[in-house]
Motif scaffolding. Sequence first.
Motif, mmCIF file in Angstrom:
data_model
loop_
_atom_site.group_PDB
_atom_site.id
_atom_site.type_symbol
_atom_site.label_atom_id
_atom_site.label_comp_id
_atom_site.label_asym_id
_atom_site.label_seq_id
_atom_site.Cartn_x
_atom_site.Cartn_y
_atom_site.Cartn_z
ATOM 1 N N VAL A 192 43.178 -53.417 -24.966
ATOM 2 C CA VAL A 192 43.159 -52.817 -23.406
ATOM 3 C C VAL A 192 42.331 -51.498 -23.695
ATOM 4 C CG1 VAL A 192 45.504 -53.613 -22.510
ATOM 5 C CG2 VAL A 192 45.321 -51.369 -23.814
ATOM 6 N N ASN A 193 41.823 -51.208 -24.826
ATOM 7 C CA ASN A 193 40.869 -50.163 -24.880
ATOM 8 C C ASN A 193 39.624 -50.532 -25.069
ATOM 9 O OD1 ASN A 193 42.799 -47.796 -25.193
ATOM 10 N ND2 ASN A 193 43.442 -48.710 -27.355
ATOM 11 N N ASP A 194 39.454 -51.870 -24.836
ATOM 12 C CA ASP A 194 38.145 -52.180 -24.638
ATOM 13 C C ASP A 194 37.857 -52.680 -23.068
ATOM 14 O OD1 ASP A 194 35.646 -53.928 -24.249
ATOM 15 O OD2 ASP A 194 36.107 -55.180 -26.043
ATOM 16 N N HIS A 195 37.560 -51.615 -21.985
ATOM 17 C CA HIS A 195 37.763 -51.782 -20.956
ATOM 18 C C HIS A 195 36.878 -52.933 -20.133
ATOM 19 C CE1 HIS A 195 38.547 -47.217 -21.621
ATOM 20 N NE2 HIS A 195 39.389 -47.859 -21.796
ATOM 21 N N ASP A 196 35.855 -53.141 -20.706
ATOM 22 C CA ASP A 196 35.084 -54.320 -20.087
ATOM 23 C C ASP A 196 35.664 -55.600 -20.340
ATOM 24 O OD1 ASP A 196 32.959 -52.665 -19.433
ATOM 25 O OD2 ASP A 196 31.633 -53.039 -21.219
ATOM 26 N N GLN A 197 36.487 -55.749 -21.473
ATOM 27 C CA GLN A 197 37.261 -56.919 -21.822
ATOM 28 C C GLN A 197 38.434 -56.837 -20.750
ATOM 29 O OE1 GLN A 197 39.376 -57.066 -25.395
ATOM 30 N NE2 GLN A 197 39.021 -59.358 -25.836
ATOM 31 N N VAL A 198 39.075 -55.852 -20.321
ATOM 32 C CA VAL A 198 40.059 -55.877 -19.426
ATOM 33 C C VAL A 198 39.751 -56.682 -18.198
ATOM 34 C CG1 VAL A 198 41.355 -54.435 -17.886
ATOM 35 C CG2 VAL A 198 41.103 -53.939 -20.308
#
Length: 249
Positions: free
Chosen positions: A64-70
């Motif tokens: 979840v700290n990879d915001h683009d991935q979210v």
Amino acid sequence: MTLRKNIVITGASSGLGEGMARLFAAKGRNLALAARRTERLDRLAGELKAAHPGIEVVVRQLDVNDHDQVFSVFKEFHQELGTLDRVIINAGIGKGQPIGSGRFDANKTTIETNLVAALAQAEAALEIFRARKAGHLVVVSSFASLRGMPGNTTAYAASKAGVATLAEGITADTYGTPIKVTTLLPGFIRSEMTEGVAAPLIASAERGAKSLVAAIEKERTRAYIPTLPWAPLSLVMRYLPLGLLRKVR
């Protein structure tokens, strides 16, 4: 009550996330499960589909700290299931240390994961809900959010207070619309995060998950989990003198 058929749960590979997934699956809901540990997600998905053949379960690896991935993962879930009815922001950590003890790294990670990453998840969910003019956002905060907490829980409590305020703001923004928001404030519940905690009021994982799902299904705006003893204790907590508060760990 609106039937929320397609449900996203982040942090679903263990603990309360896994517990909620099992209970929702038993209710016949389709699940979109996300977590960092894909092997545990895959195993859970297999168990749920075997036990409940009529449901769909899709999984994605997600930090979840990879915001683009979210944003990309939520869009993929939406496409796979056709729509998203409920998003449960459950992913979080509790690894803070006393402020000034040289562990800024741990406190920063706690704030980023529990608050900034929750913002990314809320943004991704609300984009979908606003487009379809319906949906249910669920934010897992904490009883610790009620006050500034001492010791190892200072950054954790601050992050959970932030996410509770974020959820309340979204609630106000969507008030009177078909978009609903629920903020959950669990007390001590047995999980990986509370491993080693010897609190006398700690609830079992099973009771905790059941209480969470019951509150979510009622779509209450705000709920203490479990209601007893944490709802009555919230009144005490708000007015506890600092001299006593500092003893709470």
